[in-house]
Design a protein around this motif. Structure first.
Motif, PDB file in Angstrom:
ATOM      1  N   PRO A  18       0.822  -1.221   0.000  1.00  0.00           N
ATOM      2  CA  PRO A  18       0.000   0.000   0.000  1.00  0.00           C
ATOM      3  C   PRO A  18       0.852   1.264   0.000  1.00  0.00           C
ATOM      4  CG  PRO A  18       0.051  -0.976   2.183  1.00  0.00           C
ATOM      5  CD  PRO A  18       0.730  -1.960   1.275  1.00  0.00           C
ATOM      6  N   LEU A  19       0.386   2.253  -0.756  1.00  0.00           N
ATOM      7  CA  LEU A  19       1.087   3.536  -0.839  1.00  0.00           C
ATOM      8  C   LEU A  19       0.080   4.675  -0.762  1.00  0.00           C
ATOM      9  CD1 LEU A  19       3.629   2.871  -3.762  1.00  0.00           C
ATOM     10  CD2 LEU A  19       4.170   3.090  -1.324  1.00  0.00           C
ATOM     11  N   ASP A  20       0.368   5.616   0.083  1.00  0.00           N
ATOM     12  CA  ASP A  20      -0.435   6.829   0.154  1.00  0.00           C
ATOM     13  C   ASP A  20       0.198   7.841  -0.806  1.00  0.00           C
ATOM     14  OD1 ASP A  20      -1.885   9.057   0.666  1.00  0.00           O
ATOM     15  OD2 ASP A  20      -1.417   9.168   2.812  1.00  0.00           O
ATOM     16  N   LEU A  21      -0.356   7.951  -1.998  1.00  0.00           N
ATOM     17  CA  LEU A  21       0.251   8.787  -3.031  1.00  0.00           C
ATOM     18  C   LEU A  21       0.062  10.274  -2.783  1.00  0.00           C
ATOM     19  CD1 LEU A  21      -0.556   6.693  -6.239  1.00  0.00           C
ATOM     20  CD2 LEU A  21       1.505   6.694  -4.802  1.00  0.00           C
ATOM     21  N   SER A  22      -0.669  10.616  -1.728  1.00  0.00           N
ATOM     22  CA  SER A  22      -0.760  12.037  -1.363  1.00  0.00           C
ATOM     23  C   SER A  22       0.531  12.496  -0.682  1.00  0.00           C
ATOM     24  CB  SER A  22      -1.961  12.275  -0.442  1.00  0.00           C
ATOM     25  OG  SER A  22      -1.794  11.576   0.790  1.00  0.00           O
ATOM     26  N   VAL A  23       1.342  11.518  -0.268  1.00  0.00           N
ATOM     27  CA  VAL A  23       2.659  11.821   0.308  1.00  0.00           C
ATOM     28  C   VAL A  23       3.668  11.809  -0.839  1.00  0.00           C
ATOM     29  CG1 VAL A  23       4.440  11.101   1.938  1.00  0.00           C
ATOM     30  CG2 VAL A  23       2.004  10.736   2.481  1.00  0.00           C
ATOM     31  N   PRO A  24       4.312  12.949  -1.137  1.00  0.00           N
ATOM     32  CA  PRO A  24       5.211  13.036  -2.294  1.00  0.00           C
ATOM     33  C   PRO A  24       6.303  11.974  -2.313  1.00  0.00           C
ATOM     34  CG  PRO A  24       4.770  15.218  -1.425  1.00  0.00           C
ATOM     35  CD  PRO A  24       4.164  14.244  -0.456  1.00  0.00           C
ATOM     36  N   GLU A  25       6.876  11.665  -1.131  1.00  0.00           N
ATOM     37  CA  GLU A  25       7.977  10.693  -1.090  1.00  0.00           C
ATOM     38  C   GLU A  25       7.542   9.300  -1.532  1.00  0.00           C
ATOM     39  OE1 GLU A  25       9.024  14.155   1.238  1.00  0.00           O
ATOM     40  OE2 GLU A  25       7.256  12.842   1.225  1.00  0.00           O
ATOM     41  N   ASN A  26       6.261   8.985  -1.382  1.00  0.00           N
ATOM     42  CA  ASN A  26       5.778   7.654  -1.752  1.00  0.00           C
ATOM     43  C   ASN A  26       5.785   7.425  -3.266  1.00  0.00           C
ATOM     44  OD1 ASN A  26       5.447   6.789   0.831  1.00  0.00           O
ATOM     45  ND2 ASN A  26       3.238   7.165   0.904  1.00  0.00           N
ATOM     46  N   LYS A  27       5.846   8.530  -4.014  1.00  0.00           N
ATOM     47  CA  LYS A  27       5.899   8.383  -5.464  1.00  0.00           C
ATOM     48  C   LYS A  27       7.211   7.741  -5.904  1.00  0.00           C
ATOM     49  CE  LYS A  27       2.719  12.194  -6.411  1.00  0.00           C
ATOM     50  NZ  LYS A  27       2.519  13.504  -7.076  1.00  0.00           N
ATOM     51  N   MET A  28       8.252   7.907  -5.084  1.00  0.00           N
ATOM     52  CA  MET A  28       9.523   7.244  -5.375  1.00  0.00           C
ATOM     53  C   MET A  28       9.373   5.735  -5.198  1.00  0.00           C
ATOM     54  SD  MET A  28      12.213   9.871  -3.534  1.00  0.00           S
ATOM     55  CE  MET A  28      13.604   8.858  -4.013  1.00  0.00           C
ATOM     56  N   MET A  29       8.649   5.333  -4.152  1.00  0.00           N
ATOM     57  CA  MET A  29       8.406   3.910  -3.933  1.00  0.00           C
ATOM     58  C   MET A  29       7.528   3.343  -5.039  1.00  0.00           C
ATOM     59  SD  MET A  29      10.094   2.737  -1.473  1.00  0.00           S
ATOM     60  CE  MET A  29       9.283   1.148  -1.497  1.00  0.00           C
ATOM     61  N   LEU A  30       6.562   4.136  -5.503  1.00  0.00           N
ATOM     62  CA  LEU A  30       5.710   3.694  -6.598  1.00  0.00           C
ATOM     63  C   LEU A  30       6.542   3.446  -7.856  1.00  0.00           C
ATOM     64  CD1 LEU A  30       2.963   3.147  -7.902  1.00  0.00           C
ATOM     65  CD2 LEU A  30       2.779   5.610  -8.370  1.00  0.00           C
ATOM     66  N   ALA A  31       7.468   4.366  -8.127  1.00  0.00           N
ATOM     67  CA  ALA A  31       8.332   4.208  -9.294  1.00  0.00           C
ATOM     68  C   ALA A  31       9.151   2.923  -9.191  1.00  0.00           C
ATOM     69  CB  ALA A  31       9.257   5.418  -9.433  1.00  0.00           C
ATOM     70  N   PHE A  32       9.612   2.604  -7.982  1.00  0.00           N
ATOM     71  CA  PHE A  32      10.391   1.371  -7.788  1.00  0.00           C
ATOM     72  C   PHE A  32       9.523   0.145  -8.001  1.00  0.00           C
ATOM     73  CE2 PHE A  32      11.596  -2.105  -4.956  1.00  0.00           C
ATOM     74  CZ  PHE A  32      12.860  -2.398  -5.462  1.00  0.00           C
ATOM     75  N   TYR A  33       8.329   0.150  -7.383  1.00  0.00           N
ATOM     76  CA  TYR A  33       7.427  -1.000  -7.503  1.00  0.00           C
ATOM     77  C   TYR A  33       7.036  -1.261  -8.956  1.00  0.00           C
ATOM     78  CZ  TYR A  33       6.666  -1.228  -2.436  1.00  0.00           C
ATOM     79  OH  TYR A  33       6.835  -1.375  -1.081  1.00  0.00           O
ATOM     80  N   LEU A  34       6.898  -0.196  -9.754  1.00  0.00           N
ATOM     81  CA  LEU A  34       6.496  -0.361 -11.146  1.00  0.00           C
ATOM     82  C   LEU A  34       7.673  -0.731 -12.040  1.00  0.00           C
ATOM     83  CD1 LEU A  34       4.036   2.656 -11.587  1.00  0.00           C
ATOM     84  CD2 LEU A  34       3.456   0.242 -11.257  1.00  0.00           C
ATOM     85  N   ALA A  35       8.849  -0.172 -11.738  1.00  0.00           N
ATOM     86  CA  ALA A  35      10.014  -0.415 -12.593  1.00  0.00           C
ATOM     87  C   ALA A  35      10.624  -1.796 -12.366  1.00  0.00           C
ATOM     88  CB  ALA A  35      11.067   0.663 -12.365  1.00  0.00           C
ATOM     89  N   ALA A  36      10.597  -2.268 -11.114  1.00  0.00           N
ATOM     90  CA  ALA A  36      11.241  -3.542 -10.789  1.00  0.00           C
ATOM     91  C   ALA A  36      10.714  -4.709 -11.627  1.00  0.00           C
ATOM     92  CB  ALA A  36      11.094  -3.832  -9.296  1.00  0.00           C
ATOM     93  N   PRO A  37       9.392  -4.908 -11.749  1.00  0.00           N
ATOM     94  CA  PRO A  37       8.909  -6.025 -12.574  1.00  0.00           C
ATOM     95  C   PRO A  37       9.227  -5.855 -14.057  1.00  0.00           C
ATOM     96  CG  PRO A  37       7.070  -4.668 -11.811  1.00  0.00           C
ATOM     97  CD  PRO A  37       8.284  -4.232 -11.047  1.00  0.00           C
ATOM     98  N   GLU A  38       9.255  -4.600 -14.542  1.00  0.00           N
ATOM     99  CA  GLU A  38       9.594  -4.382 -15.949  1.00  0.00           C
ATOM    100  C   GLU A  38      11.054  -4.745 -16.201  1.00  0.00           C
ATOM    101  OE1 GLU A  38       9.284  -0.970 -19.450  1.00  0.00           O
ATOM    102  OE2 GLU A  38       8.836  -0.452 -17.370  1.00  0.00           O
ATOM    103  N   VAL A  39      11.934  -4.378 -15.270  1.00  0.00           N
ATOM    104  CA  VAL A  39      13.345  -4.748 -15.393  1.00  0.00           C
ATOM    105  C   VAL A  39      13.497  -6.267 -15.365  1.00  0.00           C
ATOM    106  CG1 VAL A  39      15.583  -4.677 -14.232  1.00  0.00           C
ATOM    107  CG2 VAL A  39      14.207  -2.596 -14.403  1.00  0.00           C
TER     108      VAL A  39
END
Length: 276
Positions: free
Chosen positions: A91-112
């Motif tokens: 779970p990620l609270d995307l209203s918190v700016p720093e969580n967008k970095m975690m979102l980028a990691f979660y999305l990029a990792a499976p693509e890599v």
């Protein structure tokens, strides 16, 4: 994957008869793309019921998408429908700016991971081809086998192998069209469609060669295969010369035939004997 809507002090999971109780709602397609039957159905439901659902839930972000750019685009589409995409186990609270970095990691990792797996498959296939092995689906006249070490190879199977040998001999003679040869080959035990035959007769595997395709700075080349050839190399190239000479001419020239003007369907009728 579910959509959820807050109702009072608890979260109500929407299980409407028109969507969740209909057949075929089990998602078993790859997350490489959003062109998945169940996802398409869910998105259509959300568009028909705009702002009536708050969440689209899934277990992990790699179940949502394994393509970073597509994932961001879909998150934006859902946001415009009043829906938030959320992973139950990540779970990620995307209203918190720093969580967008975690979102980028979660999305990029499976693509890599997908890209690395794809590269490994390509390298494995090329290594097999360079060693003279056909690791892909066996062409007409052959069957796939696996040796004791788990490596794949192909072996001729009858009657298709003999039928393919006869086909190459007939093509090299130049007496008959491919369609006529194909019709006669079916009686000799050939299995497969006409389009498969057109592809097969261009494959040098029949004369004992394996094609290593062009890749990056490596040029396309042929290597000696470890399988048993069905025909000689000379016969294969004689057939190729005949096929190259029979390349289809432009439509304007191909429809010109010698026939009387009164024949209304001239250029379209085909003689069953000579195929003209």
């Amino acid at each position: 994957m579910f959509t959820a809507k807050p109702r009072g002090s608890f979260t109500k999971i929407l299980c409407t008869p028109e969507y969740y109780h209909s057949p075929g709602t089990l998602e078993d397609h790859s997350a490489k793309t959003f062109k998945r039957p169940v996802w398409t159905k869910l998105l259509a439901y959300l568009k028909r019921n705009k702002y009536k659902s708050d969440l689209v839930l899934f277990t992990k972000w790699d179940r949502f998408s394994r393509n970073t750019s597509d994932a961001y685009s879909m998150i934006d589409i859902l946001r415009k429908l009043g829906v938030e995409a959320q992973a139950i186990e990540q779970p990620l609270d995307l209203s918190v700016p720093e969580n967008k970095m975690m979102l980028a990691f979660y999305l990029a990792a499976p693509e890599v991971e997908n890209d690395r797996r794809s590269i490994n498959v390509i390298n494995g296939m090329r290594t097999a081809r360079k060693a003279g092995r056909c690791a892909a689906a066996a062409p007409l006249g052959y069957a796939n086998c696996t040796d004791e070490s788990g490596k794949k190879y192909i072996v001729p199977v009858e009657p298709s192998a003999s039928a393919m040998k006869w086909i190459f001999e007939e093509i090299a003679s130049g007496h008959y069209t491919i369609k006529e040869i194909y019709r006669r080959a079916l009686l000799k035990g050939l299995k497969g469609g006409l389009n498969n035959l057109y592809i097969a007769i261009r494959n040098p595997v029949y004369c004992g060669k394996v094609t290593v395709p062009k890749y990056k700075d490596e040029e396309r080349r042929l290597v000696d295969g470890i399988h048993t050839p069905i025909i000689s190399e000379g016969l294969f190239y004689r057939a190729q010369e005949v096929m190259d000479a029979r390349k289809v001419s432009p439509v304007s020239e191909a429809t010109k035939v010698d026939s009387i003007d009164q024949l209304q369907l001239r250029g379209f009728l085909i003689c069953p004997i000579c195929s003209r």
